[in-house]
Motif scaffolding. Sequence first.
Motif, mmCIF file in Angstrom:
data_model
loop_
_atom_site.group_PDB
_atom_site.id
_atom_site.type_symbol
_atom_site.label_atom_id
_atom_site.label_comp_id
_atom_site.label_asym_id
_atom_site.label_seq_id
_atom_site.Cartn_x
_atom_site.Cartn_y
_atom_site.Cartn_z
ATOM 1 N N LEU A 26 0.168 -3.663 44.530
ATOM 2 C CA LEU A 26 -0.286 -2.799 43.354
ATOM 3 C C LEU A 26 -0.788 -4.244 42.481
ATOM 4 O O LEU A 26 -2.019 -4.095 41.947
ATOM 5 N N ILE A 27 -0.277 -5.082 42.497
ATOM 6 C CA ILE A 27 -0.277 -6.158 41.460
ATOM 7 C C ILE A 27 -1.584 -7.054 41.880
ATOM 8 O O ILE A 27 -2.549 -7.511 41.244
ATOM 9 N N LEU A 28 -1.740 -7.070 43.234
ATOM 10 C CA LEU A 28 -2.898 -7.806 43.982
ATOM 11 C C LEU A 28 -4.176 -6.706 43.748
ATOM 12 O O LEU A 28 -5.255 -7.383 43.298
ATOM 13 N N ALA A 56 -1.890 -14.409 45.377
ATOM 14 C CA ALA A 56 -0.794 -14.024 46.236
ATOM 15 C C ALA A 56 0.427 -15.053 46.175
ATOM 16 O O ALA A 56 1.271 -14.814 46.147
ATOM 17 N N PHE A 57 0.073 -16.363 46.346
ATOM 18 C CA PHE A 57 0.859 -17.557 46.201
ATOM 19 C C PHE A 57 1.866 -17.603 44.766
ATOM 20 O O PHE A 57 2.798 -17.554 44.701
ATOM 21 N N ILE A 58 0.909 -17.407 43.540
ATOM 22 C CA ILE A 58 1.630 -17.188 42.297
ATOM 23 C C ILE A 58 2.599 -16.171 42.129
ATOM 24 O O ILE A 58 3.755 -16.297 41.682
ATOM 25 N N ILE A 59 2.203 -14.854 42.761
ATOM 26 C CA ILE A 59 3.041 -13.731 42.530
ATOM 27 C C ILE A 59 4.180 -14.099 43.838
ATOM 28 O O ILE A 59 5.458 -13.775 43.048
ATOM 29 N N PHE A 60 3.998 -14.943 44.826
ATOM 30 C CA PHE A 60 5.168 -15.266 45.775
ATOM 31 C C PHE A 60 6.384 -15.976 44.673
ATOM 32 O O PHE A 60 7.341 -15.958 44.996
#
Length: 320
Positions: free
Chosen positions: A8-10, A51-55
Amino acid sequence: MQYCLVTLILFISILIYFRIADHFNIIDKPNHRSAHTQITLRGGGIIFPIAFIIFCLFNINEALQNYWSFGLGLLAICTVSFIDDIKTLSNKVRLSVHLISVILLLYFTGAFALMPFWIWPILFILIIGTLNAYNFMDGINGMTGTYSLVTLSSLAYINREVIQFTDNNFIYYPILACLVFLFFNFRKKAKCFAGDVGSMGIGFWVIGLITLLIMRTGEYKYILLLSIYGMEVVLTIIERILLKENIFEAHRRHLYQLFANEKKISHLIISSVYAILQLVINVFLINFQFPIWGDILIVFIPVGTLYIGLKLNLKKEYNL
Protein backbone atom coordinates in the motif's frame (compact mmCIF):
# COMPACT_ATOMS: atom_id res chain seq x y z
CA MET A 1 -0.21 -7.93 7.13
CA GLN A 2 3.23 -6.33 6.93
CA TYR A 3 3.53 -7.03 3.22
CA CYS A 4 0.05 -5.66 2.53
CA LEU A 5 1.02 -2.44 4.32
CA VAL A 6 4.31 -2.22 2.41
CA THR A 7 2.48 -2.74 -0.90
CA LEU A 8 0.00 0.00 0.00
CA ILE A 9 2.81 2.42 0.87
CA LEU A 10 4.54 1.63 -2.43
CA PHE A 11 1.31 2.26 -4.35
CA ILE A 12 0.80 5.60 -2.62
CA SER A 13 4.46 6.55 -3.18
CA ILE A 14 4.39 5.92 -6.92
CA LEU A 15 1.07 7.77 -7.31
CA ILE A 16 2.60 10.76 -5.52
CA TYR A 17 5.61 10.54 -7.83
CA PHE A 18 3.32 10.54 -10.88
CA ARG A 19 1.87 13.88 -9.77
CA ILE A 20 5.37 15.29 -9.21
CA ALA A 21 6.65 13.95 -12.56
CA ASP A 22 3.62 15.37 -14.36
CA HIS A 23 4.06 18.77 -12.70
CA PHE A 24 7.78 19.00 -13.51
CA ASN A 25 7.40 17.42 -16.96
CA ILE A 26 9.63 14.41 -16.22
CA ILE A 27 8.78 12.51 -19.38
CA ASP A 28 10.30 10.09 -21.86
CA LYS A 29 10.22 11.37 -25.44
CA PRO A 30 10.59 8.69 -28.15
CA ASN A 31 13.81 8.81 -30.19
CA HIS A 32 15.40 6.72 -32.95
CA ARG A 33 16.38 4.03 -30.42
CA SER A 34 12.97 3.83 -28.75
CA ALA A 35 10.52 0.97 -29.22
CA HIS A 36 7.62 3.19 -28.11
CA THR A 37 5.95 6.11 -29.88
CA GLN A 38 4.11 7.97 -27.11
CA ILE A 39 5.36 10.46 -24.54
CA THR A 40 5.23 8.72 -21.14
CA LEU A 41 6.14 9.60 -17.55
CA ARG A 42 9.72 8.65 -16.78
CA GLY A 43 11.38 7.60 -13.55
CA GLY A 44 8.72 5.22 -12.24
CA GLY A 45 11.60 3.02 -11.14
CA ILE A 46 12.10 5.41 -8.24
CA ILE A 47 9.90 2.89 -6.43
CA PHE A 48 12.94 0.62 -5.97
CA PRO A 49 15.03 2.96 -3.78
CA ILE A 50 11.79 3.84 -2.00
CA ALA A 51 11.32 0.11 -1.31
CA PHE A 52 14.76 0.02 0.32
CA ILE A 53 13.93 3.03 2.50
CA ILE A 54 10.73 1.28 3.61
CA PHE A 55 12.76 -1.87 4.31
CA CYS A 56 15.02 0.19 6.59
CA LEU A 57 12.07 1.73 8.42
CA PHE A 58 10.52 -1.68 9.10
CA ASN A 59 13.87 -3.32 9.96
CA ILE A 60 15.82 -0.37 11.30
CA ASN A 61 18.23 -2.16 13.65
CA GLU A 62 19.20 -4.81 11.11
CA ALA A 63 19.44 -2.21 8.35
CA LEU A 64 21.81 -0.01 10.33
CA GLN A 65 23.96 -2.97 11.29
CA ASN A 66 24.08 -5.05 8.10
CA TYR A 67 22.73 -3.10 5.14
CA TRP A 68 24.12 0.42 5.49
CA SER A 69 26.85 0.00 2.84
CA PHE A 70 24.43 -1.54 0.36
CA GLY A 71 21.94 1.26 1.04
CA LEU A 72 24.50 4.00 0.47
CA GLY A 73 25.54 2.41 -2.80
CA LEU A 74 21.95 1.94 -3.95
CA LEU A 75 20.87 5.47 -3.06
CA ALA A 76 24.00 6.95 -4.68
CA ILE A 77 23.52 5.14 -7.98
CA CYS A 78 19.77 5.84 -7.98
CA THR A 79 20.31 9.54 -7.26
CA VAL A 80 22.79 10.05 -10.10
CA SER A 81 20.60 7.97 -12.42
CA PHE A 82 17.49 10.00 -11.57
CA ILE A 83 19.36 13.25 -12.20
CA ASP A 84 20.57 11.77 -15.49
CA ASP A 85 16.95 10.96 -16.39
CA ILE A 86 16.13 14.66 -16.04
CA LYS A 87 19.34 16.23 -17.29
CA THR A 88 22.12 14.34 -19.08
CA LEU A 89 25.25 14.08 -16.94
CA SER A 90 28.81 13.60 -18.11
CA ASN A 91 30.14 10.05 -18.36
CA LYS A 92 32.84 10.92 -15.80
CA VAL A 93 30.27 11.84 -13.15
CA ARG A 94 28.14 8.76 -13.76
CA LEU A 95 31.10 6.39 -13.89
CA SER A 96 32.59 7.86 -10.70
CA VAL A 97 29.35 7.31 -8.78
CA HIS A 98 28.98 3.82 -10.26
CA LEU A 99 32.49 2.98 -9.08
CA ILE A 100 31.79 4.22 -5.55
CA SER A 101 28.51 2.29 -5.46
CA VAL A 102 30.19 -0.93 -6.60
CA ILE A 103 32.89 -0.52 -3.92
CA LEU A 104 30.12 -0.25 -1.31
CA LEU A 105 28.34 -3.25 -2.83
CA LEU A 106 31.45 -5.43 -2.73
CA TYR A 107 32.09 -4.37 0.87
CA PHE A 108 28.50 -5.34 1.72
CA THR A 109 28.88 -8.80 0.17
CA GLY A 110 32.24 -9.45 1.84
CA ALA A 111 34.00 -9.81 -1.50
CA PHE A 112 37.02 -7.77 -0.40
CA ALA A 113 37.65 -10.19 2.47
CA LEU A 114 36.82 -13.38 0.57
CA MET A 115 38.46 -12.72 -2.82
CA PRO A 116 42.16 -12.07 -3.58
CA PHE A 117 42.92 -8.47 -4.51
CA TRP A 118 43.77 -9.28 -8.13
CA ILE A 119 40.16 -10.44 -8.61
CA TRP A 120 38.75 -7.09 -7.50
CA PRO A 121 39.22 -5.28 -10.87
CA ILE A 122 37.47 -8.19 -12.61
CA LEU A 123 34.54 -7.87 -10.19
CA PHE A 124 34.33 -4.13 -10.85
CA ILE A 125 34.20 -4.70 -14.61
CA LEU A 126 31.64 -7.52 -14.34
CA ILE A 127 29.30 -5.62 -12.02
CA ILE A 128 29.46 -2.30 -13.88
CA GLY A 129 29.02 -4.19 -17.15
CA THR A 130 25.99 -6.06 -15.77
CA LEU A 131 24.47 -2.82 -14.47
CA ASN A 132 24.76 -1.31 -17.92
CA ALA A 133 23.32 -4.49 -19.45
CA TYR A 134 20.29 -4.01 -17.22
CA ASN A 135 20.02 -0.48 -18.56
CA PHE A 136 20.42 -1.54 -22.21
CA MET A 137 17.65 -4.13 -21.89
CA ASP A 138 15.18 -1.66 -20.41
CA GLY A 139 13.60 -0.69 -23.71
CA ILE A 140 10.05 -2.06 -23.86
CA ASN A 141 7.05 -2.26 -21.56
CA GLY A 142 7.34 -4.95 -18.92
CA MET A 143 10.89 -6.07 -19.66
CA THR A 144 12.69 -4.80 -16.54
CA GLY A 145 9.83 -5.62 -14.18
CA THR A 146 9.07 -9.18 -15.35
CA TYR A 147 12.70 -10.20 -15.75
CA SER A 148 13.61 -8.84 -12.32
CA LEU A 149 10.55 -10.47 -10.78
CA VAL A 150 11.63 -13.89 -12.09
CA THR A 151 15.19 -13.47 -10.85
CA LEU A 152 14.15 -12.16 -7.44
CA SER A 153 11.58 -14.94 -7.01
CA SER A 154 14.27 -17.49 -7.83
CA LEU A 155 16.56 -15.92 -5.25
CA ALA A 156 13.74 -15.96 -2.69
CA TYR A 157 13.22 -19.69 -3.32
CA ILE A 158 16.95 -20.38 -2.98
CA ASN A 159 17.04 -18.37 0.25
CA ARG A 160 14.14 -20.33 1.75
CA GLU A 161 14.68 -23.84 0.38
CA VAL A 162 18.34 -24.23 -0.59
CA ILE A 163 20.53 -21.99 1.55
CA GLN A 164 19.72 -18.86 3.52
CA PHE A 165 22.16 -16.14 2.49
CA THR A 166 20.23 -13.04 3.57
CA ASP A 167 17.11 -11.84 5.37
CA ASN A 168 13.92 -12.88 3.53
CA ASN A 169 12.54 -9.35 3.62
CA PHE A 170 15.60 -8.07 1.78
CA ILE A 171 14.31 -10.06 -1.22
CA TYR A 172 10.56 -9.70 -0.62
CA TYR A 173 10.57 -5.88 -0.62
CA PRO A 174 12.00 -5.49 -4.15
CA ILE A 175 9.58 -8.23 -5.28
CA LEU A 176 6.68 -6.14 -3.98
CA ALA A 177 8.18 -3.07 -5.69
CA CYS A 178 8.35 -5.01 -8.98
CA LEU A 179 4.70 -6.01 -8.67
CA VAL A 180 3.59 -2.43 -8.01
CA PHE A 181 5.75 -1.10 -10.84
CA LEU A 182 4.40 -3.75 -13.24
CA PHE A 183 0.84 -2.72 -12.40
CA PHE A 184 1.61 0.58 -14.14
CA ASN A 185 4.17 -0.60 -16.68
CA PHE A 186 2.98 -4.03 -17.89
CA ARG A 187 0.42 -2.50 -20.22
CA LYS A 188 0.03 -1.86 -23.93
CA LYS A 189 0.13 1.84 -23.06
CA ALA A 190 2.34 2.06 -20.00
CA LYS A 191 1.57 4.65 -17.34
CA CYS A 192 5.29 5.07 -16.69
CA PHE A 193 8.74 3.85 -17.66
CA ALA A 194 11.43 2.79 -15.19
CA GLY A 195 14.04 5.26 -16.43
CA ASP A 196 17.70 4.89 -15.54
CA VAL A 197 16.80 5.21 -11.84
CA GLY A 198 14.69 2.06 -12.18
CA SER A 199 16.93 -0.12 -14.33
CA MET A 200 20.07 0.80 -12.38
CA GLY A 201 18.27 0.62 -9.02
CA ILE A 202 16.72 -2.82 -9.40
CA GLY A 203 19.79 -4.01 -11.29
CA PHE A 204 22.00 -2.97 -8.37
CA TRP A 205 19.70 -4.78 -5.92
CA VAL A 206 19.57 -7.99 -7.99
CA ILE A 207 23.33 -7.99 -8.60
CA GLY A 208 23.93 -7.39 -4.90
CA LEU A 209 21.81 -10.42 -3.98
CA ILE A 210 23.48 -12.67 -6.56
CA THR A 211 26.95 -11.55 -5.47
CA LEU A 212 26.01 -12.15 -1.84
CA LEU A 213 24.77 -15.64 -2.73
CA ILE A 214 27.97 -16.45 -4.60
CA MET A 215 30.13 -15.23 -1.73
CA ARG A 216 28.15 -17.34 0.76
CA THR A 217 28.15 -20.54 -1.33
CA GLY A 218 31.20 -20.30 -3.61
CA GLU A 219 28.87 -21.40 -6.44
CA TYR A 220 29.61 -19.25 -9.49
CA LYS A 221 26.78 -20.89 -11.43
CA TYR A 222 24.40 -18.35 -9.91
CA ILE A 223 25.78 -15.77 -12.35
CA LEU A 224 23.53 -17.58 -14.83
CA LEU A 225 20.47 -16.21 -13.03
CA LEU A 226 21.06 -13.26 -15.38
CA SER A 227 22.15 -15.33 -18.37
CA ILE A 228 19.50 -14.14 -20.86
CA TYR A 229 20.42 -10.48 -20.34
CA GLY A 230 24.12 -11.30 -20.34
CA MET A 231 24.00 -13.35 -23.54
CA GLU A 232 21.93 -10.79 -25.44
CA VAL A 233 24.13 -7.85 -24.52
CA VAL A 234 27.44 -9.64 -25.16
CA LEU A 235 26.33 -11.02 -28.55
CA THR A 236 24.94 -7.63 -29.57
CA ILE A 237 28.22 -5.92 -28.65
CA ILE A 238 30.17 -8.53 -30.66
CA GLU A 239 27.84 -7.96 -33.63
CA ARG A 240 28.34 -4.20 -33.50
CA ILE A 241 32.11 -4.58 -33.25
CA LEU A 242 32.08 -6.83 -36.34
CA LEU A 243 29.99 -4.18 -38.14
CA LYS A 244 32.54 -1.55 -37.02
CA GLU A 245 29.88 0.47 -35.18
CA ASN A 246 30.51 2.63 -32.14
CA ILE A 247 29.31 0.40 -29.29
CA PHE A 248 28.75 3.45 -27.06
CA GLU A 249 26.16 5.01 -29.38
CA ALA A 250 22.42 4.30 -29.11
CA HIS A 251 21.13 1.58 -31.43
CA ARG A 252 18.25 -0.77 -32.18
CA ARG A 253 20.11 -4.02 -32.77
CA HIS A 254 18.98 -5.96 -29.70
CA LEU A 255 16.81 -8.93 -30.61
CA TYR A 256 13.93 -7.66 -28.48
CA GLN A 257 14.10 -4.33 -30.35
CA LEU A 258 13.91 -6.08 -33.72
CA PHE A 259 10.88 -8.08 -32.61
CA ALA A 260 9.19 -4.93 -31.27
CA ASN A 261 10.14 -2.49 -34.04
CA GLU A 262 10.29 -4.65 -37.16
CA LYS A 263 7.94 -7.58 -36.41
CA LYS A 264 5.58 -5.34 -34.41
CA ILE A 265 5.16 -8.03 -31.76
CA SER A 266 3.52 -6.93 -28.51
CA HIS A 267 5.96 -5.63 -25.92
CA LEU A 268 4.17 -7.67 -23.28
CA ILE A 269 4.62 -10.91 -25.23
CA ILE A 270 8.33 -10.24 -25.78
CA SER A 271 8.90 -9.35 -22.12
CA SER A 272 7.02 -12.46 -20.99
CA VAL A 273 9.04 -14.75 -23.29
CA TYR A 274 12.33 -13.34 -21.98
CA ALA A 275 11.16 -13.81 -18.38
CA ILE A 276 9.93 -17.37 -19.04
CA LEU A 277 13.21 -18.36 -20.71
CA GLN A 278 15.15 -17.08 -17.70
CA LEU A 279 12.76 -18.92 -15.37
CA VAL A 280 13.41 -22.21 -17.19
CA ILE A 281 17.16 -21.65 -16.82
CA ASN A 282 16.74 -20.80 -13.13
CA VAL A 283 14.74 -23.99 -12.46
CA PHE A 284 17.51 -25.98 -14.15
CA LEU A 285 20.24 -24.27 -12.08
CA ILE A 286 18.42 -24.86 -8.81
CA ASN A 287 17.49 -28.50 -9.39
CA PHE A 288 20.51 -29.94 -11.20
CA GLN A 289 24.13 -30.02 -10.11
CA PHE A 290 26.82 -29.70 -12.78
CA PRO A 291 30.29 -28.12 -12.82
CA ILE A 292 30.16 -24.45 -13.76
CA TRP A 293 31.48 -25.14 -17.25
CA GLY A 294 28.74 -27.75 -17.71
CA ASP A 295 26.05 -25.26 -16.68
CA ILE A 296 27.45 -22.68 -19.10
CA LEU A 297 27.50 -25.11 -22.02
CA ILE A 298 24.03 -26.49 -21.28
CA VAL A 299 22.57 -22.98 -21.03
CA PHE A 300 24.42 -21.06 -23.72
CA ILE A 301 24.66 -23.59 -26.57
CA PRO A 302 20.89 -24.01 -27.12
CA VAL A 303 19.93 -20.46 -26.12
CA GLY A 304 22.81 -18.91 -28.08
CA THR A 305 21.97 -20.98 -31.15
CA LEU A 306 18.33 -19.92 -30.92
CA TYR A 307 19.32 -16.28 -30.50
CA ILE A 308 21.71 -16.24 -33.46
CA GLY A 309 19.23 -18.10 -35.68
CA LEU A 310 16.41 -15.67 -34.90
CA LYS A 311 18.70 -12.67 -35.37
CA LEU A 312 19.95 -13.87 -38.77
CA ASN A 313 16.42 -14.59 -39.96
CA LEU A 314 15.21 -11.14 -38.93
CA LYS A 315 18.18 -9.40 -40.54
CA LYS A 316 17.62 -11.33 -43.76
CA GLU A 317 13.86 -10.67 -43.75
CA TYR A 318 14.24 -6.93 -43.21
CA ASN A 319 17.62 -6.39 -44.95
CA LEU A 320 19.21 -5.10 -41.75
